[in-house]
Motif scaffolding. Sequence first.
Motif, PDB file in Angstrom:
ATOM      1  N   PHE A   1     -12.800   0.239  -8.732  1.00 30.82           N
ATOM      2  CA  PHE A   1     -14.344   0.184  -8.309  1.00 30.82           C
ATOM      3  C   PHE A   1     -14.993  -0.474  -9.419  1.00 30.82           C
ATOM      4  CE2 PHE A   1     -13.439   3.076  -4.750  1.00 30.82           C
ATOM      5  CZ  PHE A   1     -13.463   2.101  -3.848  1.00 30.82           C
TER       6      PHE A   1
ATOM      7  N   ARG B   1     -14.055  -4.032  -9.334  1.00 36.66           N
ATOM      8  CA  ARG B   1     -14.964  -4.831  -8.397  1.00 36.66           C
ATOM      9  C   ARG B   1     -16.406  -4.858  -8.645  1.00 36.66           C
ATOM     10  NH1 ARG B   1     -12.170  -4.090  -3.069  1.00 36.66           N
ATOM     11  NH2 ARG B   1     -14.171  -4.953  -2.306  1.00 36.66           N
ATOM     12  N   TRP B   2     -17.117  -4.074  -9.292  1.00 35.29           N
ATOM     13  CA  TRP B   2     -18.437  -3.854  -9.435  1.00 35.29           C
ATOM     14  C   TRP B   2     -18.729  -4.957 -10.546  1.00 35.29           C
ATOM     15  CZ3 TRP B   2     -20.490  -2.365 -14.441  1.00 35.29           C
ATOM     16  CH2 TRP B   2     -21.971  -2.286 -14.329  1.00 35.29           C
TER      17      TRP B   2
ATOM     18  N   THR C   1     -19.464  -5.519  -4.625  1.00 34.68           N
ATOM     19  CA  THR C   1     -19.369  -4.247  -3.831  1.00 34.68           C
ATOM     20  C   THR C   1     -21.138  -4.055  -3.442  1.00 34.68           C
ATOM     21  OG1 THR C   1     -19.765  -1.971  -4.489  1.00 34.68           O
ATOM     22  CG2 THR C   1     -18.010  -3.485  -5.365  1.00 34.68           C
TER      23      THR C   1
ATOM     24  N   ALA D   1     -19.423   2.554  -4.457  1.00 28.51           N
ATOM     25  CA  ALA D   1     -18.515   3.214  -5.318  1.00 28.51           C
ATOM     26  C   ALA D   1     -18.678   4.116  -6.336  1.00 28.51           C
ATOM     27  CB  ALA D   1     -18.242   1.865  -6.409  1.00 28.51           C
TER      28      ALA D   1
END
Length: 321
Positions: A256, A259-260, A265, A270
Amino acid sequence: MADILYIVVPCYNEEAVLPETARRLRAKLEGLLAAGRIAPGSRVLFVNDGSKDGTWAIIQALHRECSLFSGVDLTRNRGHQNALLAGLFTAGERADMVVSMDADLQDDVDAVDEMVERYYQGCDIVYGVRSARKKDTFFKRVTAEGFYRLMNALGAETVFNHADYRLMSRRAIAGLAQFREVNLFLRGIVPMIGYNTAVVEYERGERFAGESKYPLKKMISFAAEGITSLSVKPIRYITLLGFAIFLVSIVMILYFILRWAMGETVIGWASVICSVWAIGGLVLLSLGVIGEYIGKIYLESKGRPRFLIREVLEDADGKAD
Ligand code: UDP
Ligand code: MG
């Protein structure tokens, strides 16, 4: 010189089968006596486990009729395992070898001969093991075999397909008496006694008459009893699960963060998901650790013997050197 044999039979509401069981066991004892394989004084010992029907009256009548039969009457129903134990200890004071079997003739009476032979060959415990379950219903077979597999996976070591049909010598019963635990699962305890053991195969038949006293509900609680009274492995599985979930949460946190960093996101999601996993894993892990200690206390509280001695070599004056 032959030894004294007692056959212990726990009975709960067994008036339908008892006369036939008695007839067959009597024939068996008389045959063994005639062949000189067992000594006079051998008996069939029925244990009445607080039956609500005429079981005890039948046992009393059998005893009056023939001295080969004797009986023990429990004050109330205490369940198969306790009834069996009462019989084993009573018989252990009087006999050199004790065979335990069910009252319903599912256990092949003829296997007793081989058990007795094994006893004379030097075995202290002889397990009767079912060679096939042809006569059981599919459901009973699958549930029962699943039961043994599950038990072993959860740390309760039992002899596969062995119920409580077995021969024990007097000293094996004395060893059993040193296991003072109240939650008793004989099939798991007996292998802990040690000594030389053997297995005798037999085909398990159908119940001769009457109904099974072990419906599914009782079988499940019996399995739970076996697992929880013999092993603390389930606690260890909780610890492992907690550890695994915690590891997963670390991987997720990394994922995450990635992804962040890529800005893909929704804000806040997350961090919430990661904390749920991480905290869940840590809680389980801590529970497991606490459980490990409780498991230790549990095993300590059973006060099991740490060892049993088979033999000590010593001089005639009693000093070992
Ligand atoms: N039994 C007992 N007390 C109980 C239940 C059963 O002594 O509370 C005895 C029963 O009389 C029989 C043996 O335990 O001799 C095994 O029971 P059952 O044959 O009903 O079990 P299954 O063979 O169906 O598993
Ligand atoms: Mg049965």
